[in-house]
Every structure is written in structure tokens, then in C-alpha cells.
Design a protein around this motif. Structure first.
Motif, PDB file in Angstrom:
ATOM      1  N   LEU A  28       0.851  -1.377  -0.111  1.00 34.20           N
ATOM      2  CA  LEU A  28       0.119   0.135  -0.067  1.00 34.20           C
ATOM      3  C   LEU A  28       0.924   1.196  -0.017  1.00 34.20           C
ATOM      4  N   LEU A  29       0.721   2.012  -1.083  1.00 36.78           N
ATOM      5  CA  LEU A  29       1.608   3.292  -1.125  1.00 36.78           C
ATOM      6  C   LEU A  29       0.558   4.339  -0.546  1.00 36.78           C
ATOM      7  N   VAL A  30       0.880   4.833   0.596  1.00 29.40           N
ATOM      8  CA  VAL A  30       0.122   6.025   1.023  1.00 29.40           C
ATOM      9  C   VAL A  30       0.430   7.330   0.753  1.00 29.40           C
ATOM     10  N   ALA A  31      -0.188   8.192   0.286  1.00 27.69           N
ATOM     11  CA  ALA A  31       0.203   9.489  -0.471  1.00 27.69           C
ATOM     12  C   ALA A  31      -0.656  10.403   0.566  1.00 27.69           C
ATOM     13  N   GLU A  32       0.042  10.971   1.455  1.00 26.65           N
ATOM     14  CA  GLU A  32      -0.516  11.976   2.431  1.00 26.65           C
ATOM     15  C   GLU A  32      -0.010  13.455   1.821  1.00 26.65           C
ATOM     16  N   GLY A  33      -0.876  13.916   0.930  1.00 25.30           N
ATOM     17  CA  GLY A  33      -0.408  15.234   0.382  1.00 25.30           C
ATOM     18  C   GLY A  33       1.054  14.967  -0.563  1.00 25.30           C
ATOM     19  N   ALA A  34       1.924  15.464  -0.311  1.00 26.60           N
ATOM     20  CA  ALA A  34       3.289  15.218  -0.986  1.00 26.60           C
ATOM     21  C   ALA A  34       4.072  14.261  -0.234  1.00 26.60           C
ATOM     22  N   GLN A  35       3.797  13.569   1.012  1.00 29.14           N
ATOM     23  CA  GLN A  35       4.383  12.677   1.306  1.00 29.14           C
ATOM     24  C   GLN A  35       4.127  11.204   1.198  1.00 29.14           C
ATOM     25  N   LEU A  36       5.136  10.533   0.759  1.00 26.32           N
ATOM     26  CA  LEU A  36       4.850   9.236   0.414  1.00 26.32           C
ATOM     27  C   LEU A  36       5.204   8.043   1.360  1.00 26.32           C
ATOM     28  N   LEU A 313      -8.945  10.624 -13.205  1.00 28.11           N
ATOM     29  CA  LEU A 313      -9.538  10.898 -11.926  1.00 28.11           C
ATOM     30  C   LEU A 313      -8.917  11.063 -10.650  1.00 28.11           C
ATOM     31  N   VAL A 314      -7.788  10.214 -10.604  1.00 24.49           N
ATOM     32  CA  VAL A 314      -6.879  10.389  -9.381  1.00 24.49           C
ATOM     33  C   VAL A 314      -5.964  11.771  -9.525  1.00 24.49           C
ATOM     34  N   SER A 315      -5.902  12.041 -10.893  1.00 24.63           N
ATOM     35  CA  SER A 315      -5.268  13.188 -11.007  1.00 24.63           C
ATOM     36  C   SER A 315      -6.071  14.570 -10.575  1.00 24.63           C
ATOM     37  N   VAL A 320      -2.249  16.873 -10.933  1.00 24.69           N
ATOM     38  CA  VAL A 320      -1.655  15.987 -12.088  1.00 24.69           C
ATOM     39  C   VAL A 320       0.022  15.591 -11.614  1.00 24.69           C
ATOM     40  N   GLN A 321       0.847  16.729 -11.211  1.00 23.82           N
ATOM     41  CA  GLN A 321       2.053  16.576 -11.025  1.00 23.82           C
ATOM     42  C   GLN A 321       2.297  15.532  -9.671  1.00 23.82           C
ATOM     43  N   GLN A 322       1.312  15.689  -8.721  1.00 22.33           N
ATOM     44  CA  GLN A 322       1.528  14.868  -7.546  1.00 22.33           C
ATOM     45  C   GLN A 322       1.403  13.388  -8.131  1.00 22.33           C
ATOM     46  N   VAL A 323       0.365  13.296  -8.906  1.00 21.53           N
ATOM     47  CA  VAL A 323       0.084  11.715  -9.325  1.00 21.53           C
ATOM     48  C   VAL A 323       1.476  11.287 -10.008  1.00 21.53           C
ATOM     49  N   LYS A 324       1.958  12.273 -10.849  1.00 14.38           N
ATOM     50  CA  LYS A 324       3.211  11.639 -11.725  1.00 14.38           C
ATOM     51  C   LYS A 324       4.299  11.318 -10.629  1.00 14.38           C
ATOM     52  N   ASP A 325       4.552  12.100  -9.506  1.00 14.93           N
ATOM     53  CA  ASP A 325       5.484  11.785  -8.463  1.00 14.93           C
ATOM     54  C   ASP A 325       5.183  10.378  -8.105  1.00 14.93           C
ATOM     55  N   ILE A 326       3.681  10.025  -7.495  1.00 16.07           N
ATOM     56  CA  ILE A 326       3.430   8.874  -7.138  1.00 16.07           C
ATOM     57  C   ILE A 326       3.661   7.698  -7.873  1.00 16.07           C
ATOM     58  N   TYR A 327       3.399   8.009  -9.349  1.00 19.02           N
ATOM     59  CA  TYR A 327       3.658   6.685 -10.037  1.00 19.02           C
ATOM     60  C   TYR A 327       5.106   6.447 -10.212  1.00 19.02           C
ATOM     61  N   TYR A 340      -4.968  -7.103 -10.319  1.00 20.23           N
ATOM     62  CA  TYR A 340      -4.567  -7.778  -9.363  1.00 20.23           C
ATOM     63  C   TYR A 340      -3.263  -7.219  -8.726  1.00 20.23           C
ATOM     64  N   GLY A 341      -3.086  -6.069  -8.974  1.00 14.21           N
ATOM     65  CA  GLY A 341      -1.865  -5.318  -8.271  1.00 14.21           C
ATOM     66  C   GLY A 341      -2.015  -4.757  -6.900  1.00 14.21           C
ATOM     67  N   ASP A 342      -0.919  -4.040  -6.503  1.00 12.03           N
ATOM     68  CA  ASP A 342      -0.773  -3.386  -5.091  1.00 12.03           C
ATOM     69  C   ASP A 342      -1.881  -2.222  -5.023  1.00 12.03           C
ATOM     70  N   SER A 343      -1.830  -1.429  -4.007  1.00 15.36           N
ATOM     71  CA  SER A 343      -2.863  -0.416  -3.841  1.00 15.36           C
ATOM     72  C   SER A 343      -2.303   0.843  -3.352  1.00 15.36           C
ATOM     73  N   SER A 344      -3.075   1.703  -3.629  1.00 17.80           N
ATOM     74  CA  SER A 344      -2.625   3.109  -2.892  1.00 17.80           C
ATOM     75  C   SER A 344      -3.599   3.748  -1.894  1.00 17.80           C
ATOM     76  N   LEU A 345      -3.445   4.534  -1.129  1.00 21.68           N
ATOM     77  CA  LEU A 345      -4.440   5.342  -0.207  1.00 21.68           C
ATOM     78  C   LEU A 345      -3.950   6.769  -0.388  1.00 21.68           C
ATOM     79  N   LEU A 346      -4.899   7.659  -1.237  1.00 20.20           N
ATOM     80  CA  LEU A 346      -4.587   8.930  -1.542  1.00 20.20           C
ATOM     81  C   LEU A 346      -5.245   9.718  -0.560  1.00 20.20           C
ATOM     82  N   LEU A 347      -4.526  10.824   0.147  1.00 21.66           N
ATOM     83  CA  LEU A 347      -5.064  11.387   1.107  1.00 21.66           C
ATOM     84  C   LEU A 347      -4.673  12.861   0.473  1.00 21.66           C
ATOM     85  N   PRO A 348      -5.558  13.678   0.089  1.00 17.94           N
ATOM     86  CA  PRO A 348      -5.259  15.031  -0.463  1.00 17.94           C
ATOM     87  C   PRO A 348      -4.747  16.040   0.515  1.00 17.94           C
TER      88      PRO A 348
END
Length: 348
Positions: A28-36, A313-315, A320-327, A340-348
């Protein structure tokens, strides 16, 4: 915005063809604002707070892939040919719309036999799809389909391997209730009963909504100017109870976090007037950067295809730039991608 704004290079080996076992052990990749933060799905209990509400899509995937035979008399005698069918959705007249291969070889009025208990007749062709009438309905149809059908795995998995018996379990959520989807709400595949119980013990609450995910979720965007893209429609329902629960959570200061883009699209459809209310119908909501979210405070979602509406949608939610950084981080850390892959928790 342009389609190229949502493109990225994904190494082929990061496309998952089987899920993590157990389900909740996925990364699980947690994106809390700009913090990963690199975590596991089981760590959701550390990131969700008492009073938060997860919105779960309780659609049930039907085994929509069918392989059958058509029989026809010819000058050389009786002949048969293999017909592949992917059911799309039931129609108001009792038929099913379906993708049929090869459609041009099947004539109106011809019957395709899938098993001793399941057969269908082609009644019409429209927009490249066939309309099939089956020999049974209701519980009899469900039983025959479950026996004869295979899970409709996404194209990027089906290209690598055929669906098998394990997918009947793996490609279904543990809270699936209402049959009708031909694709799974894949972020929800990470939940098992143990994780749900742990979250409930933490004080996290749950609301169930239903969106029957259609095959259109895999359709590519073919226009460079994304504002010209026409979204496919999918049937969904938000009950009065779910709407009231979501409203109460927000009023009490809790966060509303849909699990999956399908649940997000549905609750935002039901909240287009600013406040969520009971809703039922076909939604073709298209969420792109600039969208105003009325009830969504975060999102749990898997990693999506380049240049897809789900990337848009996630962008819209994170920027947009934050999603590029996440990916970029997910690829560098070798997270597993897609259904079937892993997941993320996106918290703006």
C-alpha cells in the motif's frame, strides 16, 4: 488537457497476473499530500481514524466469458463452429448485450450452445454487439452461468493467461452481493474478513453502494483533447441509508473514503447538487482535473493504465504533478500494477 498529460512508461514485468496471498498482504503506497509512505494494506488501521467511513462497492462479478458452439446444416452436412461470448449487460427486453467472436459468422435466429443447461439465440445486432436471449432466467440462469462461464479477466491479464477456477474467488470481493458487473472493483479485492474486523474495531465504519462495473472501463481514450471523450455509462445505486451515513460522517468530522474509483464515481454522481442523496440510474460521470469533489475526502485505489480515464480521476483528486510523482515512486519501488496489483491510499 491532453491525453499525453496522463501517460507514463510502465515496465511489463510490473503488471500483476495473480493477486497477493493473503489479499490484505498487498503493498500500500500511502500518499499524504506530498509525503509518500511504503506500507501494506494491513496497515490501513494505522492510517484510518475512528469515525472515518469507507464506501464499498458491493457489486458481484458474473462469470461473463462463455465458449460455445453453433450448429448449422450445410451442403457438406452438419457443421459446427466455436463462438466466444463476453456478456456486457442485461437489456430491458430480457436479452443480454454481448461481444461475440466471430459476430459476422453468427446469423440472426441461430443458437449457440454453451452447456447442457445454457444456450442462447442471437436476436439482433447493434453497434457491433449481439443481443442474446438465453433459454433460462433468474436463479436457473445464474446457476447455469456459474457452471459454464469464466471470470472476465481484464485484457492485460487475459493476454498473458486464461481465466481459471482460482479466479472465481480471486476476482470477487468478500462483500460482493448484487450480481451484474463484468469487471471487479479491484481496490476492494484487498479486503478480507480479518482486515474488515480490525478496521471496525478501530472505529472505522462502512457504507455499501452498488455500481455494476462494465467492460467500458477498459476502453481506451482515443481523443487527444480529453474534453471530447465520451464516458461509458454504468448502472449504480446509492441507498437512502448510505447517503444518510455519509452525510452524518462528514457532519461529525469524519472522512469519507471510497474504496475504488467505481465507488467514488457513484457517490459523486449522487452528490452533484452539493449534498449526497439517494440515487439510482446510469452514470457516465467523467472526472478530470478541475472537478469539484462534494463528498470524497480520500481514495483507496490500485495503480491504473497510462492514458486512462482512471488516471484522470486520481489526478483530479491529487493534482497532475503529484500523481506523476506517486507513479514514478511506485515504478521505482516495483509496486505491482492494475487489477491484481498493489494499492494506494490517496489523501489530498
Amino acid at each position: 488537457m491532453k491525453l499525453s498529460d496522463f501517460d507514463f512508461d510502465l515496465p511489463e514485468e510490473l503488471i500483476a497476473t495473480r493477486p497477493a496471498n493473503p489479499r490484505s498482504s498487498a503493498r500500500l503506497l500511502v500518499a499524504e499530500g506530498a509525503q509518500l509512505h511504503d506500507r501494506r494494506v494491513t496497515d490501513l488501521t494505522d492510517w484510518l481514524r475512528p469515525g472515518d467511513r469507507l464506501v464499498l462497492n458491493d457489486t458481484r462479478v458474473i462469470p461473463a466469458r462463455l465458449s460455445g458452439l453453433r450448429h448449422r446444416a450445410s451442403a457438406q452436412g452438419a457443421v459446427q463452429a466455436k463462438i466466444e461470448v463476453t456478456l456486457l449487460e442485461p437489456r430491458g427486453d430480457g436479452t443480454w448485450s454481448a461481444l461475440i467472436k466471430p459476430l459476422r459468422k453468427l446469423k440472426i435466429g441461430e443458437e449457440v450452445i454453451f452447456s447442457d443447461d445454457l444456450r442462447a439465440t442471437l436476436e439482433a445486432v447493434e453497434d457491433g454487439q449481439g443481443h442474446l436471449r438465453f433459454n433460462c432466467a433468474g436463479d436457473d440462469f445464474d446457476a447455469a452461468l456459474n457452471a459454464a462461464g469464466a471470470m472476465p479477466l481484464p485484457p492485460y491479464i487475459a493476454a498473458k493467461r486464461a481465466a481459471d477456477a482460482q479466479d472465481m474467488t480471486d476476482y470477487q470481493t468478500v462483500f460482493a452481493r448484487h450480481a451484474g458487473a463484468v469487471a471487479a472493483p479491484t481496490a476492494s479485492l484487498h479486503f478480507d474478513e480479518t482486515l474488515l474486523a480490525a478496521l471496525a474495531a478501530k472505529g472505522v465504519t462502512f457504507s455499501h453502494v452498488t455500481l455494476h462495473v462494465g467492460a467500458g472501463t477498459f476502453l481506451p481514450v482515443k481523443v487527444d483533447d480529453i474534453s471530447e471523450h465520451k464516458m461509458h455509462a454504468e448502472w449504480g445505486r446509492v441507498s437512502a441509508e448510505a447517503a444518510e451515513e455519509i452525510t452524518a460522517t462528514r457532519a461529525a468530522g469524519g472522512r469519507v473514503i471510497p474504496v475504488g474509483t467505481t465507488a467514488l464515481r457513484l457517490i459523486e454522481t449522487a452528490a452533484r447538487d452539493g449534498q449526497i442523496t439517494a440515487w439510482e440510474g446510469d452514470t457516465d460521470i467523467f472526472i478530470t482535473p478541475g472537478f469539484t469533489f462534494n463528498v470524497t475526502d480520500g481514495l483507496m485505489t490500485n495503480f491504473h493504465l497510462p492514458k486512462s480515464t482512471l488516471m484522470m480521476l486520481v489526478s483530479a483528486l491529487m493534482g497532475v504533478q503529484q500523481v506523476k510523482d506517486i507513479y514514478a515512486h511506485a515504478i521505482a519501488e516495483k509496486y505491482r500494477f492494475f487489477s491484481y496489483g498493489d494499492s494506494s491510499l490517496l489523501l489530498p
